[in-house]
Scaffold this motif. Structure first.
Motif, PDB file in Angstrom:
ATOM      1  N   THR A 183       0.829  -1.217   0.000  1.00  0.00           N
ATOM      2  CA  THR A 183       0.000   0.000   0.000  1.00  0.00           C
ATOM      3  C   THR A 183       0.858   1.259   0.000  1.00  0.00           C
ATOM      4  O   THR A 183       0.576   2.221  -0.733  1.00  0.00           O
ATOM      5  N   ARG A 184       1.889   1.274   0.816  1.00  0.00           N
ATOM      6  CA  ARG A 184       2.750   2.469   0.883  1.00  0.00           C
ATOM      7  C   ARG A 184       3.460   2.708  -0.458  1.00  0.00           C
ATOM      8  O   ARG A 184       3.582   3.846  -0.917  1.00  0.00           O
ATOM      9  N   GLU A 185       3.922   1.600  -1.079  1.00  0.00           N
ATOM     10  CA  GLU A 185       4.558   1.716  -2.402  1.00  0.00           C
ATOM     11  C   GLU A 185       3.590   2.300  -3.423  1.00  0.00           C
ATOM     12  O   GLU A 185       3.958   3.168  -4.235  1.00  0.00           O
ATOM     13  N   ILE A 186       2.322   1.852  -3.379  1.00  0.00           N
ATOM     14  CA  ILE A 186       1.307   2.360  -4.299  1.00  0.00           C
ATOM     15  C   ILE A 186       1.075   3.852  -4.058  1.00  0.00           C
ATOM     16  O   ILE A 186       0.950   4.654  -4.993  1.00  0.00           O
ATOM     17  N   GLY A 187       1.031   4.256  -2.758  1.00  0.00           N
ATOM     18  CA  GLY A 187       0.848   5.671  -2.423  1.00  0.00           C
ATOM     19  C   GLY A 187       1.967   6.534  -2.971  1.00  0.00           C
ATOM     20  O   GLY A 187       1.730   7.643  -3.484  1.00  0.00           O
ATOM     21  N   ILE A 188       3.220   6.058  -2.878  1.00  0.00           N
ATOM     22  CA  ILE A 188       4.364   6.828  -3.399  1.00  0.00           C
ATOM     23  C   ILE A 188       4.235   6.994  -4.914  1.00  0.00           C
ATOM     24  O   ILE A 188       4.463   8.080  -5.451  1.00  0.00           O
ATOM     25  N   ARG A 189       3.867   5.908  -5.619  1.00  0.00           N
ATOM     26  CA  ARG A 189       3.744   5.985  -7.070  1.00  0.00           C
ATOM     27  C   ARG A 189       2.651   6.969  -7.475  1.00  0.00           C
ATOM     28  O   ARG A 189       2.824   7.761  -8.411  1.00  0.00           O
ATOM     29  N   LEU A 190       1.536   6.917  -6.754  1.00  0.00           N
ATOM     30  CA  LEU A 190       0.452   7.851  -7.080  1.00  0.00           C
ATOM     31  C   LEU A 190       0.840   9.291  -6.746  1.00  0.00           C
ATOM     32  O   LEU A 190       0.473  10.236  -7.466  1.00  0.00           O
ATOM     33  N   ALA A 191       1.615   9.475  -5.671  1.00  0.00           N
ATOM     34  CA  ALA A 191       1.990  10.817  -5.242  1.00  0.00           C
ATOM     35  C   ALA A 191       2.969  11.474  -6.205  1.00  0.00           C
ATOM     36  O   ALA A 191       2.975  12.709  -6.358  1.00  0.00           O
ATOM     37  N   ILE A 192       3.840  10.710  -6.866  1.00  0.00           N
ATOM     38  CA  ILE A 192       4.840  11.294  -7.761  1.00  0.00           C
ATOM     39  C   ILE A 192       4.350  11.368  -9.204  1.00  0.00           C
ATOM     40  O   ILE A 192       5.140  11.629 -10.116  1.00  0.00           O
ATOM     41  N   GLY A 193       3.065  11.085  -9.409  1.00  0.00           N
ATOM     42  CA  GLY A 193       2.510  11.337 -10.731  1.00  0.00           C
ATOM     43  C   GLY A 193       1.955  10.146 -11.475  1.00  0.00           C
ATOM     44  O   GLY A 193       1.436  10.312 -12.596  1.00  0.00           O
ATOM     45  N   ALA A 194       2.047   8.927 -10.956  1.00  0.00           N
ATOM     46  CA  ALA A 194       1.476   7.763 -11.643  1.00  0.00           C
ATOM     47  C   ALA A 194      -0.044   7.849 -11.629  1.00  0.00           C
ATOM     48  O   ALA A 194      -0.640   8.269 -10.626  1.00  0.00           O
ATOM     49  N   VAL A 195      -0.661   7.506 -12.733  1.00  0.00           N
ATOM     50  CA  VAL A 195      -2.121   7.537 -12.816  1.00  0.00           C
ATOM     51  C   VAL A 195      -2.676   6.177 -12.386  1.00  0.00           C
ATOM     52  O   VAL A 195      -1.958   5.160 -12.355  1.00  0.00           O
ATOM     53  N   ALA A 196      -3.957   6.172 -12.055  1.00  0.00           N
ATOM     54  CA  ALA A 196      -4.587   4.939 -11.551  1.00  0.00           C
ATOM     55  C   ALA A 196      -4.507   3.814 -12.580  1.00  0.00           C
ATOM     56  O   ALA A 196      -4.356   2.637 -12.224  1.00  0.00           O
ATOM     57  N   ARG A 197      -4.590   4.189 -13.872  1.00  0.00           N
ATOM     58  CA  ARG A 197      -4.557   3.161 -14.917  1.00  0.00           C
ATOM     59  C   ARG A 197      -3.233   2.406 -14.904  1.00  0.00           C
ATOM     60  O   ARG A 197      -3.181   1.197 -15.132  1.00  0.00           O
ATOM     61  N   GLU A 198      -2.129   3.088 -14.631  1.00  0.00           N
ATOM     62  CA  GLU A 198      -0.817   2.447 -14.595  1.00  0.00           C
ATOM     63  C   GLU A 198      -0.699   1.488 -13.417  1.00  0.00           C
ATOM     64  O   GLU A 198      -0.116   0.407 -13.531  1.00  0.00           O
ATOM     65  N   VAL A 199      -1.240   1.881 -12.281  1.00  0.00           N
ATOM     66  CA  VAL A 199      -1.224   0.998 -11.107  1.00  0.00           C
ATOM     67  C   VAL A 199      -2.071  -0.243 -11.368  1.00  0.00           C
ATOM     68  O   VAL A 199      -1.680  -1.380 -11.053  1.00  0.00           O
ATOM     69  N   LEU A 200      -3.253  -0.013 -11.947  1.00  0.00           N
ATOM     70  CA  LEU A 200      -4.126  -1.152 -12.273  1.00  0.00           C
ATOM     71  C   LEU A 200      -3.419  -2.099 -13.221  1.00  0.00           C
ATOM     72  O   LEU A 200      -3.455  -3.339 -13.045  1.00  0.00           O
TER      73      LEU A 200
END
Length: 402
Positions: free
Chosen positions: A307-324
């Protein structure tokens, strides 16, 4: 982007090899079970077809009764006789060979060796109809058939058990109390279409068997070989019409005999085997669903852990589609890896099992591709929910997660 996502997915799988293996175990078992069942089932279907075909091509089998036996609890239908055989040969067009059969079980004895076998009283037309070649010796002469002389042609199983390595041609042995001279040996044919050993037989002139063993003129069955230039169904109808006339049967529904086309038997048995193969494959496919549930469960755990890794990626500009996409690719990679391992296990299992159950090994690329793509589909279906959950996380909440 997809290549980078795939590399990240493979890296994550390698970080937890044992957990990844346990995750895909259900997929491995499911794919291996489905492919193994279907492959062996296809081999069994082919074996049945080959064994039925070994009975001969364009063969009609005529037996008393309305089924494969002699009927139900009513009066026993009359057997056939040699006059019926002559009538079929002379009055039915399209008949290539007609072989009467009078069978009797007995013990064959030579010196200290003995063997329980089946005595088949018939004519040379039996070998013609079954396209059965001689390994050595000769067939019956017209005089031997007419007089019912005690001569015989033996199958390979009988030869091995009575004569071992000796040449049986010209030798004599006893069948019960009857002394018989061996004039020929049959080429080995192996198992028949109904699991019987075709080579476990002694062929004698039909009149010899009737006089010395059965004690009557009855025939257990008649085998008819149809000329390839004629339609088998047409010849079958002609035989049925002739036998109704000879047996005084006016209504076809009251027939006290059955004319069976061996090609129809082969088609029926093959169809039954294919249905059983499909059912077994469907049952084995259930384990694929279990494997999919396992993937979803582990991916949900992975989302919680990262979860924390996902939060960092979203915070630095990753969009939800990339995480999915990252989590979905990871789930599909796991499922595909399980599919490949399952296919490899299935290949080894079928190559080992096929000779053990005496069926041919038939590699079917179609079922292998279907099983692999179905495993990938399992990864997509069961991996989407965890991936969607990861993509919908709030960056602030994810960063605060401990």
């Amino acid at each position: 982007m997809f290549a980078t996502t795939l590399v990240l997915a493979i890296r994550e799988i390698r970080r937890h090899l044992l957990r990844s293996f346990l995750t895909i175990l259900g997929i491995v078992i499911g794919v291996a079970a489905v492919v193994t069942m279907v492959t062996l089932g296809n081999g069994a279907t082919q074996a049945v077809s080959d064994q039925i075909s070994s009975l001969g091509s364009n063969i009609l089998s005529i037996r008393p009764g309305q089924g494969f036996g002699r009927g139900g609890g009513g009066p026993r239908p009359p057997d056939f006789d040699l006059e019926d055989v002559e009538a079929i040969m002379e009055q039915v067009a399209g008949v290539a060979a007609v072989a009467p059969q009078a069978q009797h079980s007995a013990t064959a004895i030579r010196n200290a060796a003995n063997w329980s076998t089946t005595i088949n009283g018939t004519t040379n037309d039996f070998l013609v109809a079954q396209q059965w070649q001689l390994a050595s010796g000769r067939t019956f002469t017209p005089a031997e058939e007419e007089s019912g002389r005690s001569v015989c042609i033996i199958g390979d199983t009988v030869r091995q058990n009575l004569f071992q390595r000796d040449d049986p041609i010209g030798e004599r042995f006893r069948i019960g109390d009857v002394s018989c001279e061996v004039i020929g040996t049959l080429a080995a044919r192996g198992q028949g279409g109904f699991g019987n050993d075709q080579d476990d037989t002694v062929i004698m002139p039909v009149k010899a068997v009737q006089r010395r063993f059965t004690g009557n003129r009855d025939l257990r069955s008649i085998m008819v070989s149809v000329d390839p230039r004629y339609e088998t169904a047409t010849v079958q109808r002609s035989i049925e019409s002739l036998l109704r006339e000879r047996r005084n049967v006016s209504n076809p529904r009251e027939d006290d005999f059955r004319v069976t086309d061996t090609a129809q038997i082969a088609e029926t048995l093959s169809g039954t085997t294919r249905i059983l193969t499909t059912v077994m494959g469907a049952v084995a496919a259930v384990s694929l669903l279990v494997g999919g549930i396992g993937i979803m469960n582990i991916m949900l755990v992975s989302v919680t852990e990262r979860t924390r890794e996902i939060g960092i990626r979203l915070a630095i500009g990753a969009v939800a589609r990339e995480v999915l996409l990252q989590f979905l690719v990871e789930a599909v990679a796991l499922a595909c890896l399980g599919g490949l391992i399952g296919l490899a296990l299935a290949l080894v299992a079928t190559m080992v099992a096929a000779p053990l159950i005496q069926v041919p090994f038939i590699f079917d690329p179609q079922i292998n591709l279907v099983a692999f793509f179905f495993s990938a589909l399992i990864g997509i279906v069961f991996g989407y929910f965890p991936a969607r959950r990861a993509a919908s996380l709030n960056p602030i909440d994810a960063l605060r997660h401990e």
